[in-house]
Motif scaffolding. Structure first.
Motif, PDB file in Angstrom:
ATOM      1  N   GLY A  95       1.956 -17.431  -8.893  1.00  0.00           N
ATOM      2  CA  GLY A  95       3.351 -17.233  -9.256  1.00  0.00           C
ATOM      3  C   GLY A  95       3.938 -15.935  -8.754  1.00  0.00           C
ATOM      4  N   LEU A  96       3.123 -15.093  -8.120  1.00  0.00           N
ATOM      5  CA  LEU A  96       3.594 -13.830  -7.547  1.00  0.00           C
ATOM      6  C   LEU A  96       3.547 -13.933  -6.026  1.00  0.00           C
ATOM      7  N   ALA A  97       4.702 -13.891  -5.391  1.00  0.00           N
ATOM      8  CA  ALA A  97       4.772 -13.944  -3.928  1.00  0.00           C
ATOM      9  C   ALA A  97       4.606 -12.537  -3.360  1.00  0.00           C
ATOM     10  N   GLN A  98       3.871 -12.435  -2.243  1.00  0.00           N
ATOM     11  CA  GLN A  98       3.636 -11.132  -1.623  1.00  0.00           C
ATOM     12  C   GLN A  98       3.821 -11.213  -0.117  1.00  0.00           C
ATOM     13  N   ARG A  99       4.493 -10.200   0.418  1.00  0.00           N
ATOM     14  CA  ARG A  99       4.678 -10.091   1.867  1.00  0.00           C
ATOM     15  C   ARG A  99       4.315  -8.684   2.341  1.00  0.00           C
ATOM     16  N   MET A 100       3.560  -8.616   3.441  1.00  0.00           N
ATOM     17  CA  MET A 100       3.273  -7.346   4.092  1.00  0.00           C
ATOM     18  C   MET A 100       3.759  -7.427   5.532  1.00  0.00           C
ATOM     19  N   SER A 101       4.643  -6.512   5.910  1.00  0.00           N
ATOM     20  CA  SER A 101       5.097  -6.408   7.292  1.00  0.00           C
ATOM     21  C   SER A 101       4.236  -5.376   7.990  1.00  0.00           C
ATOM     22  N   ALA A 102       3.438  -5.828   8.974  1.00  0.00           N
ATOM     23  CA  ALA A 102       2.500  -4.910   9.628  1.00  0.00           C
ATOM     24  C   ALA A 102       3.210  -3.934  10.550  1.00  0.00           C
ATOM     25  N   GLY A 103       4.273  -4.394  11.228  1.00  0.00           N
ATOM     26  CA  GLY A 103       5.083  -3.513  12.061  1.00  0.00           C
ATOM     27  C   GLY A 103       4.275  -2.689  13.052  1.00  0.00           C
ATOM     28  N   THR A 104       4.520  -1.387  13.067  1.00  0.00           N
ATOM     29  CA  THR A 104       3.859  -0.489  14.021  1.00  0.00           C
ATOM     30  C   THR A 104       2.378  -0.300  13.735  1.00  0.00           C
ATOM     31  N   GLY A 105       1.927  -0.771  12.584  1.00  0.00           N
ATOM     32  CA  GLY A 105       0.509  -0.703  12.266  1.00  0.00           C
ATOM     33  C   GLY A 105       0.262  -0.366  10.812  1.00  0.00           C
ATOM     34  N   ILE A 106      -0.655  -1.099  10.197  1.00  0.00           N
ATOM     35  CA  ILE A 106      -0.989  -0.856   8.801  1.00  0.00           C
ATOM     36  C   ILE A 106      -2.451  -1.239   8.573  1.00  0.00           C
ATOM     37  N   LEU A 107      -3.099  -0.554   7.643  1.00  0.00           N
ATOM     38  CA  LEU A 107      -4.451  -0.877   7.220  1.00  0.00           C
ATOM     39  C   LEU A 107      -4.392  -1.426   5.802  1.00  0.00           C
ATOM     40  N   HIS A 108      -5.178  -2.476   5.521  1.00  0.00           N
ATOM     41  CA  HIS A 108      -5.203  -2.961   4.149  1.00  0.00           C
ATOM     42  C   HIS A 108      -6.530  -3.648   3.845  1.00  0.00           C
ATOM     43  N   SER A 109      -6.764  -3.818   2.558  1.00  0.00           N
ATOM     44  CA  SER A 109      -7.943  -4.549   2.094  1.00  0.00           C
ATOM     45  C   SER A 109      -7.496  -5.566   1.053  1.00  0.00           C
ATOM     46  N   GLU A 110      -8.309  -6.629   0.905  1.00  0.00           N
ATOM     47  CA  GLU A 110      -8.016  -7.682  -0.073  1.00  0.00           C
ATOM     48  C   GLU A 110      -9.328  -8.076  -0.731  1.00  0.00           C
ATOM     49  N   LYS A 111      -9.406  -7.856  -2.042  1.00  0.00           N
ATOM     50  CA  LYS A 111     -10.674  -8.095  -2.727  1.00  0.00           C
ATOM     51  C   LYS A 111     -10.460  -8.755  -4.092  1.00  0.00           C
ATOM     52  N   ASN A 112     -11.489  -9.438  -4.524  1.00  0.00           N
ATOM     53  CA  ASN A 112     -11.486 -10.099  -5.819  1.00  0.00           C
ATOM     54  C   ASN A 112     -12.223  -9.203  -6.817  1.00  0.00           C
ATOM     55  N   ASP A 113     -11.593  -8.074  -7.142  1.00  0.00           N
ATOM     56  CA  ASP A 113     -12.273  -7.095  -8.005  1.00  0.00           C
ATOM     57  C   ASP A 113     -11.265  -6.292  -8.826  1.00  0.00           C
ATOM     58  N   SER A 114     -10.371  -6.991  -9.513  1.00  0.00           N
ATOM     59  CA  SER A 114      -9.303  -6.305 -10.233  1.00  0.00           C
ATOM     60  C   SER A 114      -9.825  -5.346 -11.296  1.00  0.00           C
ATOM     61  N   TRP A 115     -11.014  -5.596 -11.825  1.00  0.00           N
ATOM     62  CA  TRP A 115     -11.557  -4.718 -12.869  1.00  0.00           C
ATOM     63  C   TRP A 115     -11.905  -3.327 -12.345  1.00  0.00           C
ATOM     64  N   ARG A 116     -11.980  -3.186 -11.022  1.00  0.00           N
ATOM     65  CA  ARG A 116     -12.330  -1.884 -10.434  1.00  0.00           C
ATOM     66  C   ARG A 116     -11.114  -0.988 -10.214  1.00  0.00           C
ATOM     67  N   PRO A 138       7.372 -11.599  13.666  1.00  0.00           N
ATOM     68  CA  PRO A 138       8.673 -11.017  13.328  1.00  0.00           C
ATOM     69  C   PRO A 138       9.653 -11.193  14.481  1.00  0.00           C
ATOM     70  N   ASP A 139      10.938 -11.048  14.176  1.00  0.00           N
ATOM     71  CA  ASP A 139      11.964 -11.121  15.219  1.00  0.00           C
ATOM     72  C   ASP A 139      11.865  -9.955  16.190  1.00  0.00           C
ATOM     73  N   GLU A 140      11.379  -8.829  15.692  1.00  0.00           N
ATOM     74  CA  GLU A 140      11.347  -7.605  16.492  1.00  0.00           C
ATOM     75  C   GLU A 140      10.023  -6.886  16.288  1.00  0.00           C
ATOM     76  N   ALA A 141       9.399  -6.467  17.370  1.00  0.00           N
ATOM     77  CA  ALA A 141       8.163  -5.692  17.287  1.00  0.00           C
ATOM     78  C   ALA A 141       8.474  -4.230  16.994  1.00  0.00           C
ATOM     79  N   GLY A 142       7.479  -3.540  16.436  1.00  0.00           N
ATOM     80  CA  GLY A 142       7.587  -2.105  16.259  1.00  0.00           C
ATOM     81  C   GLY A 142       8.443  -1.650  15.096  1.00  0.00           C
ATOM     82  N   VAL A 143       8.643  -2.503  14.095  1.00  0.00           N
ATOM     83  CA  VAL A 143       9.418  -2.075  12.929  1.00  0.00           C
ATOM     84  C   VAL A 143       8.521  -1.256  11.997  1.00  0.00           C
ATOM     85  N   ARG A 144       9.162  -0.590  11.047  1.00  0.00           N
ATOM     86  CA  ARG A 144       8.404   0.193  10.083  1.00  0.00           C
ATOM     87  C   ARG A 144       7.605  -0.748   9.189  1.00  0.00           C
TER      88      ARG A 144
END
Length: 258
Positions: A95-116, A138-144
């Motif tokens: 029920g929670l929608a999430q979007r990440m725009s990578a743009g010029t570059g981003i690092l992320h992790s995704e884990k099943n460990d909410s208790w931590r 995306p429509d345009e490369a290099g966005v924030r």
């Protein structure tokens, strides 16, 4: 980018998807992904990745990079912890929608460990998380780089197809989180048994039966994990059969390549 011309309804069965299985991950790929490459199955419309992932508790994807991609995550059951190099951290749940725009570059992790998570009072759990992750250009490369999430549970309970991630003008000011693609939108419907929705009409549609079963007008029964790629057509009725169903629909007005 070119427009669709020839009407087509292409059903892709769940069991025909590419898959990656390791100790903590069961991932089904609707398109070429990672070490799986099929030159005839790289995208539909502007949708390049559609992964159906199950991650064991305490496990997940360590920090890794992305660039110039709109990444939408939709959790079906369990919870997924997102952390990124812009300082965002939180738990994604059904029920929670999430979007990440990578743009010029981003690092992320995704884990099943909410208790931590720092400050969490939740006990360690043993439930896998199942989520659908989808990438569109995306429509345009290099966005924030950017991040957005929005609770849409109330809208889903009202019925019908609910826009949950969109860059289209018609959805501005609505419930949907924004994506940097003016010709693409993701909608979700939770259908009771026997309940129907009418698919949008667009040059490109991608329908995915995330849970349950449904009957597609003119095509018949669709099982959990089945997908349909529509080209230059739409407007069909989709009806949940044999129980409740959850469906994801991408509406797209352009496609990658020629």
């Amino acid at each position: 980018m070119t427009a669709a011309t020839t009407p087509r309804v292409d059903i892709r069965r769940a069991e025909d998807r590419l898959s990656t299985r390791i100790a903590w991950l069961d991932s089904k790929h609707s398109f070429s992904f990672g070490q799986h490459y099929d030159p005839d199955n790289t995208h539909h419309g502007m949708l390049l990745v559609h992964n159906d992932d199950i991650v064991s508790p305490g496990q997940g994807f360590d920090t890794h990079p992305h660039r110039d991609m709109e990444i939408v995550t939709w959790v079906l059951r369990g919870s997924l912890v997102h952390q990124d190099s812009m300082g965002h951290a939180g738990v994604i749940y059904p029920g929670l929608a999430q979007r990440m725009s990578a743009g010029t570059g981003i690092l992320h992790s995704e884990k099943n460990d909410s208790w931590r998570l720092a400050g969490s009072q939740s006990p360690e759990h043993s439930e896998p998380v199942r989520f659908i992750q989808m990438w569109v250009l995306p429509d345009e490369a290099g966005v924030r780089p950017g991040y957005e999430q929005l609770e849409v549970e109330d809208e889903l309970m009202r019925g019908g197809l609910v826009p949950v991630a969109s860059g289209m003008r018609k959805h501005r000011g609505g419930a949907a989180i924004s994506i940097n693609n003016a010709g693409a939108a993701l909608s979700v419907a939770r259908l009771r048994s026997g309940e129907s929705v009418t698919l949008p009409e667009a040059p490109y549609l991608h329908l995915f039966v995330a849970e349950g079963e449904a009957d597609l007008e003119g095509a018949g029964r669709l099982a959990e994990g089945d997908a349909v790629r529509f080209t230059a057509t739409g407007g069909q009725r989709l009806t949940a059969t044999g129980g409740p169903a959850e469906v994801l629909v991408w509406e797209m007005h352009e496609r990658l390549g020629g």
